[in-house]
Every structure is written in C-alpha cells, then in structure tokens.
Scaffold this motif. Sequence first.
Motif, PDB file in Angstrom:
ATOM      1  N   GLU A  34       0.123   1.433  -3.180  1.00 15.74           N
ATOM      2  CA  GLU A  34      -0.414   0.970  -1.908  1.00 15.74           C
ATOM      3  C   GLU A  34      -1.936   0.894  -1.941  1.00 15.74           C
ATOM      4  OE1 GLU A  34       0.602   1.955   2.602  1.00 15.74           O
ATOM      5  OE2 GLU A  34      -0.380   3.638   1.613  1.00 15.74           O
ATOM      6  N   ILE A  35      -2.456  -0.229  -1.492  1.00 14.54           N
ATOM      7  CA  ILE A  35      -3.884  -0.359  -1.226  1.00 14.54           C
ATOM      8  C   ILE A  35      -4.094   0.336   0.110  1.00 14.54           C
ATOM      9  CG2 ILE A  35      -5.739  -1.978  -0.696  1.00 14.54           C
ATOM     10  CD1 ILE A  35      -4.285  -3.928  -2.676  1.00 14.54           C
ATOM     11  N   ALA A  36      -4.839   1.448   0.093  1.00 13.54           N
ATOM     12  CA  ALA A  36      -4.862   2.318   1.269  1.00 13.54           C
ATOM     13  C   ALA A  36      -6.170   2.292   2.051  1.00 13.54           C
ATOM     14  CB  ALA A  36      -4.532   3.749   0.852  1.00 13.54           C
ATOM     15  N   ASP A  37      -7.221   1.754   1.514  1.00  8.91           N
ATOM     16  CA  ASP A  37      -8.492   1.660   2.238  1.00  8.91           C
ATOM     17  C   ASP A  37      -9.306   0.582   1.540  1.00  8.91           C
ATOM     18  OD1 ASP A  37     -10.676   2.083   3.873  1.00  8.91           O
ATOM     19  OD2 ASP A  37     -11.033   4.136   3.237  1.00  8.91           O
ATOM     20  N   PHE A  38      -9.786  -0.383   2.322  1.00  9.22           N
ATOM     21  CA  PHE A  38     -10.486  -1.533   1.766  1.00  9.22           C
ATOM     22  C   PHE A  38     -11.600  -1.919   2.725  1.00  9.22           C
ATOM     23  CE2 PHE A  38     -10.194  -6.397   1.627  1.00  9.22           C
ATOM     24  CZ  PHE A  38     -11.084  -6.524   0.575  1.00  9.22           C
ATOM     25  N   ASN A  39     -12.823  -1.903   2.249  1.00  9.67           N
ATOM     26  CA  ASN A  39     -13.970  -2.259   3.078  1.00  9.67           C
ATOM     27  C   ASN A  39     -14.993  -3.043   2.281  1.00  9.67           C
ATOM     28  OD1 ASN A  39     -13.903  -0.921   5.852  1.00  9.67           O
ATOM     29  ND2 ASN A  39     -13.285   0.756   4.508  1.00  9.67           N
ATOM     30  N   GLN A  49     -10.520  11.907  -9.440  1.00 12.15           N
ATOM     31  CA  GLN A  49     -10.700  12.803 -10.581  1.00 12.15           C
ATOM     32  C   GLN A  49      -9.373  13.393 -11.071  1.00 12.15           C
ATOM     33  OE1 GLN A  49     -13.721  11.416 -10.848  1.00 12.15           O
ATOM     34  NE2 GLN A  49     -14.217  13.269 -11.955  1.00 12.15           N
ATOM     35  N   THR A  50      -8.402  13.535 -10.165  1.00 14.03           N
ATOM     36  CA  THR A  50      -7.104  14.121 -10.533  1.00 14.03           C
ATOM     37  C   THR A  50      -6.018  13.069 -10.748  1.00 14.03           C
ATOM     38  OG1 THR A  50      -6.489  14.439  -8.215  1.00 14.03           O
ATOM     39  CG2 THR A  50      -7.618  16.277  -9.325  1.00 14.03           C
ATOM     40  N   GLY A  51      -6.377  11.785 -10.684  1.00 20.45           N
ATOM     41  CA  GLY A  51      -5.405  10.714 -10.922  1.00 20.45           C
ATOM     42  C   GLY A  51      -4.491  10.414  -9.741  1.00 20.45           C
ATOM     43  N   GLN A  52      -4.825  10.903  -8.567  1.00 20.54           N
ATOM     44  CA  GLN A  52      -4.003  10.656  -7.383  1.00 20.54           C
ATOM     45  C   GLN A  52      -4.381   9.364  -6.670  1.00 20.54           C
ATOM     46  OE1 GLN A  52      -5.182  14.472  -5.638  1.00 20.54           O
ATOM     47  NE2 GLN A  52      -2.996  14.967  -5.525  1.00 20.54           N
ATOM     48  N   ARG A  53      -5.509   8.784  -7.018  1.00 25.02           N
ATOM     49  CA  ARG A  53      -6.006   7.578  -6.354  1.00 25.02           C
ATOM     50  C   ARG A  53      -7.045   6.929  -7.259  1.00 25.02           C
ATOM     51  NH1 ARG A  53      -6.717   6.370  -0.678  1.00 25.02           N
ATOM     52  NH2 ARG A  53      -5.900   8.439  -0.209  1.00 25.02           N
ATOM     53  N   ASN A 103      -4.554  -5.821 -10.287  1.00 22.99           N
ATOM     54  CA  ASN A 103      -4.423  -5.735 -11.747  1.00 22.99           C
ATOM     55  C   ASN A 103      -4.043  -4.330 -12.180  1.00 22.99           C
ATOM     56  OD1 ASN A 103      -5.047  -8.442 -12.036  1.00 22.99           O
ATOM     57  ND2 ASN A 103      -7.174  -8.073 -12.611  1.00 22.99           N
ATOM     58  N   THR A 104      -4.619  -3.337 -11.541  1.00 27.65           N
ATOM     59  CA  THR A 104      -4.279  -1.951 -11.873  1.00 27.65           C
ATOM     60  C   THR A 104      -2.832  -1.667 -11.496  1.00 27.65           C
ATOM     61  OG1 THR A 104      -6.576  -1.279 -11.591  1.00 27.65           O
ATOM     62  CG2 THR A 104      -4.908   0.466 -11.496  1.00 27.65           C
ATOM     63  N   ALA A 105      -2.434  -2.068 -10.300  1.00 28.40           N
ATOM     64  CA  ALA A 105      -1.049  -1.859  -9.855  1.00 28.40           C
ATOM     65  C   ALA A 105      -0.064  -2.576 -10.773  1.00 28.40           C
ATOM     66  CB  ALA A 105      -0.879  -2.328  -8.417  1.00 28.40           C
ATOM     67  N   LYS A 106      -0.435  -3.765 -11.235  1.00 31.17           N
ATOM     68  CA  LYS A 106       0.435  -4.567 -12.093  1.00 31.17           C
ATOM     69  C   LYS A 106       0.762  -3.856 -13.402  1.00 31.17           C
ATOM     70  CE  LYS A 106      -0.696  -8.895 -12.351  1.00 31.17           C
ATOM     71  NZ  LYS A 106      -1.322 -10.175 -12.743  1.00 31.17           N
ATOM     72  N   SER A 107      -0.085  -2.939 -13.823  1.00 31.26           N
ATOM     73  CA  SER A 107       0.162  -2.235 -15.085  1.00 31.26           C
ATOM     74  C   SER A 107       1.350  -1.276 -14.995  1.00 31.26           C
ATOM     75  CB  SER A 107      -1.094  -1.491 -15.541  1.00 31.26           C
ATOM     76  OG  SER A 107      -1.360  -0.388 -14.692  1.00 31.26           O
ATOM     77  N   LEU A 142      -3.382   3.779  -4.217  1.00 32.73           N
ATOM     78  CA  LEU A 142      -2.530   4.956  -4.447  1.00 32.73           C
ATOM     79  C   LEU A 142      -1.393   4.546  -5.373  1.00 32.73           C
ATOM     80  CD1 LEU A 142      -2.313   6.090  -0.734  1.00 32.73           C
ATOM     81  CD2 LEU A 142      -3.390   7.373  -2.582  1.00 32.73           C
ATOM     82  N   PRO A 143      -1.018   5.400  -6.323  1.00 25.78           N
ATOM     83  CA  PRO A 143       0.085   5.058  -7.226  1.00 25.78           C
ATOM     84  C   PRO A 143       1.412   4.879  -6.485  1.00 25.78           C
ATOM     85  CG  PRO A 143      -1.028   7.066  -7.949  1.00 25.78           C
ATOM     86  CD  PRO A 143      -1.640   6.669  -6.660  1.00 25.78           C
ATOM     87  N   SER A 144       1.536   5.538  -5.340  1.00 27.30           N
ATOM     88  CA  SER A 144       2.752   5.448  -4.534  1.00 27.30           C
ATOM     89  C   SER A 144       2.372   5.630  -3.069  1.00 27.30           C
ATOM     90  CB  SER A 144       3.732   6.549  -4.974  1.00 27.30           C
ATOM     91  OG  SER A 144       4.945   6.426  -4.296  1.00 27.30           O
TER      92      SER A 144
END
Length: 169
Positions: free
Chosen positions: A78-83, A42-46, A103-107, A64-66
């Motif tokens: 960083e992809i930080a959690d994947f299930n 909601q706050t754009g942190q993830r 794709n999101t990270a690539k932007s 995560l953006p960083s």
Amino acid sequence: MISHYQLRAMTASDISAIDNQFLKQHWGSRHEVLTDYFKQQQTGQRWVFIAETAGEVAGYVTLLPSALHGPFENRYPEIADFNVFKAFQRQGIGNRLLQQAENTAKSFSNIVTLGVGLHPGYGPAQRLYCKRGYLPDGSGVWYHNRRLAMGEPCRNDDDLVLYLAKRLR
C-alpha cells in the motif's frame, strides 16, 4: 517543469526538512510521524522515497509491504502517504514518486493499493491516481479504517477514504 531533481531514500535530516515544508504550507507539524517513518524504513517495515531539487525536499511517498487497514489489509502493498509540496506541484514529481513506489511494489507483488481522501483537498491526487490506472476496489467508502454502511453518518475529513488498486503486471 523541474528537470534536475533526484529520488532517493529518506535520511534522518529529511525529518526536519519535510516538517518545515508542512509548516510553510500551514498544515501543522508532522515531526513525530516522520520520525516513525524513518525508523520503519530502517527496520524494513516501510520504504520512504524523497524527491529533492536544489537541496530542498519537493515531496515524498511511502510504501508499506502490506496494507495495515482497509479491504487490502495483509494482502497487497500500500502507498500510505504521498505529498508533493505546493511549490513543486504540476512538474512531474508526483508521477516520478509514484513510479518509484510502483516499481518497488512490482518486485514482490502484481498489485499495489492506496486509500485516497474524498474532500476537495485530495482532488489533484484523485485525478493523478485515475490517470495512472488506479481503480476503486468496489468496497465503498471507509471511515476511521472501517467500511461505512449505507446511510451511516460520517465526517468529510482526512479519514474518509476510497480504496483503489492498480495491476502492475
């Protein structure tokens, strides 16, 4: 292979739905972590991407953006959690979720990173990351968010990781 599923952003109702999937697999509740993920989205942190089929959450990935820790801290996303939950594995859902995160990270970056656990429970993820072109960064093994020196003791649990990166462009 499931052909009818959708990828979408996390909603508040997903917190309980995902937590229930974890409980079904006897992995313990993640309600608090998932609540934090939703707030961070909601706050754009993830970013939190959900795979859903027939009204049921099949899996998710967060971006995560960083990176917050490790060799890529404050440098790359960083992809930080994947299930992908057990009943939905080996059906292409994990690939689609990772593609969405990439794709999101690539932007905004030409590299995306992740840390993967080293115990056998992470075997399917390790294989998937290699197939998708992720390579070790060369910094060695990390434990509790710090690089281990040669011969230093550790425990083979969820906090023992190897960091990987993938060039997106």
